[in-house]
Scaffold this motif. Sequence first.
Motif, PDB file in Angstrom:
ATOM      1  N   UNK A 504       0.830  -1.203   0.000  1.00 57.30           N
ATOM      2  CA  UNK A 504       0.000   0.000   0.000  1.00 57.30           C
ATOM      3  C   UNK A 504       0.866   1.255   0.000  1.00 57.30           C
ATOM      4  N   UNK A 505       0.415   2.255  -0.753  1.00 52.92           N
ATOM      5  CA  UNK A 505       1.099   3.544  -0.775  1.00 52.92           C
ATOM      6  C   UNK A 505       2.166   3.665  -1.838  1.00 52.92           C
ATOM      7  N   UNK A 506       2.429   2.577  -2.568  1.00 50.44           N
ATOM      8  CA  UNK A 506       3.421   2.598  -3.646  1.00 50.44           C
ATOM      9  C   UNK A 506       2.790   2.153  -4.954  1.00 50.44           C
ATOM     10  N   UNK A 507       3.346   2.653  -6.048  1.00 47.60           N
ATOM     11  CA  UNK A 507       2.926   2.225  -7.381  1.00 47.60           C
ATOM     12  C   UNK A 507       3.799   1.035  -7.785  1.00 47.60           C
ATOM     13  N   UNK A 508       3.218  -0.153  -7.760  1.00 47.83           N
ATOM     14  CA  UNK A 508       3.972  -1.367  -8.038  1.00 47.83           C
ATOM     15  C   UNK A 508       3.314  -2.143  -9.171  1.00 47.83           C
ATOM     16  N   UNK A 509       4.138  -2.564 -10.125  1.00 47.40           N
ATOM     17  CA  UNK A 509       3.654  -3.389 -11.228  1.00 47.40           C
ATOM     18  C   UNK A 509       4.711  -4.393 -11.613  1.00 47.40           C
ATOM     19  N   UNK A 510       4.296  -5.449 -12.280  1.00 43.52           N
ATOM     20  CA  UNK A 510       5.283  -6.439 -12.707  1.00 43.52           C
ATOM     21  C   UNK A 510       4.623  -7.651 -13.294  1.00 43.52           C
ATOM     22  N   UNK A 511       5.429  -8.644 -13.593  1.00 46.21           N
ATOM     23  CA  UNK A 511       4.913  -9.864 -14.219  1.00 46.21           C
ATOM     24  C   UNK A 511       5.676 -11.075 -13.712  1.00 46.21           C
ATOM     25  N   UNK A 512       4.924 -12.122 -13.424  1.00 49.14           N
ATOM     26  CA  UNK A 512       5.510 -13.396 -13.020  1.00 49.14           C
ATOM     27  C   UNK A 512       5.884 -14.203 -14.262  1.00 49.14           C
ATOM     28  N   UNK A 513       6.818 -15.117 -14.072  1.00 42.78           N
ATOM     29  CA  UNK A 513       7.187 -16.043 -15.141  1.00 42.78           C
ATOM     30  C   UNK A 513       7.713 -17.338 -14.570  1.00 42.78           C
ATOM     31  N   UNK A 514       7.106 -18.464 -14.962  1.00 41.53           N
ATOM     32  CA  UNK A 514       7.554 -19.787 -14.511  1.00 41.53           C
ATOM     33  C   UNK A 514       7.868 -20.616 -15.750  1.00 41.53           C
ATOM     34  N   UNK A 515       9.123 -20.993 -15.905  1.00 44.04           N
ATOM     35  CA  UNK A 515       9.536 -21.705 -17.119  1.00 44.04           C
ATOM     36  C   UNK A 515      10.145 -23.053 -16.776  1.00 44.04           C
ATOM     37  N   UNK A 516       9.702 -24.091 -17.506  1.00 43.65           N
ATOM     38  CA  UNK A 516      10.334 -25.402 -17.392  1.00 43.65           C
ATOM     39  C   UNK A 516      11.752 -25.323 -17.963  1.00 43.65           C
ATOM     40  N   UNK A 517      12.644 -26.111 -17.397  1.00 40.79           N
ATOM     41  CA  UNK A 517      14.016 -26.196 -17.903  1.00 40.79           C
ATOM     42  C   UNK A 517      14.123 -27.374 -18.852  1.00 40.79           C
ATOM     43  N   UNK A 518      14.728 -27.131 -20.015  1.00 40.32           N
ATOM     44  CA  UNK A 518      14.928 -28.181 -21.008  1.00 40.32           C
ATOM     45  C   UNK A 518      16.326 -28.764 -20.869  1.00 40.32           C
ATOM     46  N   UNK A 519      16.371 -30.108 -20.796  1.00 39.39           N
ATOM     47  CA  UNK A 519      17.657 -30.806 -20.768  1.00 39.39           C
ATOM     48  C   UNK A 519      17.588 -31.987 -21.732  1.00 39.39           C
ATOM     49  N   UNK A 520      18.580 -32.038 -22.612  1.00 37.96           N
ATOM     50  CA  UNK A 520      18.602 -33.139 -23.571  1.00 37.96           C
ATOM     51  C   UNK A 520      17.418 -33.124 -24.503  1.00 37.96           C
TER      52      UNK A 520
END
Length: 584
Positions: A504-520
């Motif tokens: 509260x009291x601040x201007x906050x914005x952003x975006x989450x990101x969840x990525x699988x890791x590729x192996x082989x």
Amino acid sequence: MQIPTKFYKIIAIFSLFFLGILIFLGVVFKIIVEKRKLPRLYIEEKNRALRGSIISAEGYQVAYSNKLYKVAVNTRCIDPQKKELFVRLFSIYSKIPPHEVRQKLRQKRGYVVLSYTIDTKTAYQLKILSRKLNALDIFIPYKVGQRVIKQGLTILESGETRNFPYGDTLTPAIGYVSKYEDSGYTKIKGIKGLEKYYESKISPKQDGVIRGKRDIGNNIILNKEAFIKKRLDGYNLHLNVNMLLQKNIENILDTQKADLEAKEIIAAVMESNSGKILAIASSNRYDPKNIQKRDLPSLNPKFTEYPFEPGSVMKPMTFSLLLEHGLVSPLEVVRGYNGRMKLGRKYITDEHKFDWLSAENVIVHSSNIGIAQLAQRLSYLQFSQGLKMLGFGKPTGVDLPYEKGGKLLPPYKLKSEIYKATVGYGYGMTVTFMQLLSAYNLFNNDGYKVTPRIAAFITLENGKRIFLKKSKKRKILSSKTVATMHNILQKVVEKGTGTVAKIDGLEIGGKTGTAHISRGGRYQNAYITSFFGFANDAKHRYTIGVTVFEPKTKHFASQTAAPIFRNIVIELINEGYLIPKNEQ
């Protein structure tokens, strides 16, 4: 006729005289032609220049150099009756225990090095001691053939050592150095991080030299005939990084790494309008003075040298390109297919299931299905060139060496619906942490691109400041696009996947990101999670990024990266960088 005895005597005397003359001439000839070891009339003293210091925004020396000295003695010149006196006095002045001094003196007869690591202050004290030892007649002469030798303590510059008084703080960004020998003198050079990037600025510039006639005490006579060249040390490098903020953020990452059982967590705070990096932290740090085998994976900073598939933090990038080309309206309706949509032979799924949702809610609720459909509206050239315009596929120019540019698909592959969809939500491409931080900064800086900068300026020996070259601001996105994206990213925090970051009291914005890791060639049940965004008050604007590598106890970005983002914002409040409205 007999020759008188007197004649023989005269012949013998002349022969002896002639032989004496020959011997005399031979000696004179030998003296003339033989190389003699006479004391030099002229001597030279060298004063080695040092590497410049690295200094934090509040004036703390994060890295600095000291000279090291070698001290030696000729054991044959120590009076046996006064050897114990020498040991005790040398121990007092050098702080080397007496038993160690005795042990070194017993090693061999002749020239013995007592220490290679004497600091500048101790070296000065030992020079005073040397004069006192001479006055006490502790040193005696000895003969080698016709030569008489008398030597006291020998104190010589042996090299330079780099000190990091705050240990692992600011690693791996600050980097480390290595040693090398130059004519028996140990020098250092930067290998990684800031130490490497600014090598040409902070490396020693010119050794000092004094050359002239000597007096009977072997001291240089400083008269008009003496040659003097001034010592010029390397420039001091001043950072934008605040050490208190840096250390506190490192503590946050350490705690969260343990809680999440993550492989590593990295984070950075950047002043949005200038690109000044106020903190750049990792949970995986090392002591630059004492690097161990276990530290090897941590030596390369992931901020710039570890490209990865970013996942959903790329969705705002795709959406901003759609807005820039007038191909989407935030309030238009997009079909959600109840969380499962077939595209070609592939199925695209969503964590949150919708039948229909607005275009802006595609970002707010992080819909893969929604962005996959919207991305089809971009032509393959609009998409490819747009990603490059946003800074992907090339280094950001941040002041760290060996920066990677990530990897984008060849433009023609974006003709494919599948490739266009997957790139739209952050797969099929690789980016770096610093590229994401720089791109998200566009949404908090009216669409202007600035180059991230860890260092601010250098200072010369006279204290004069020389500011490092600032990048020109370049308008990348229109103000209209930025205003829309700024508003959507705030809604992500107000009611979407990033609500945990709200304060509260601040201007906050952003975006989450969840990525699988590729192996082989196969995606694993291992993840990289991120939260990139901004935190502003009435006067200050900051862009903040957090990436968590392979958390085990939780794997969604809303549960891992977003809470860390919030903790960092709280730290900015505590340190006075941000002031919420209710506290102003």
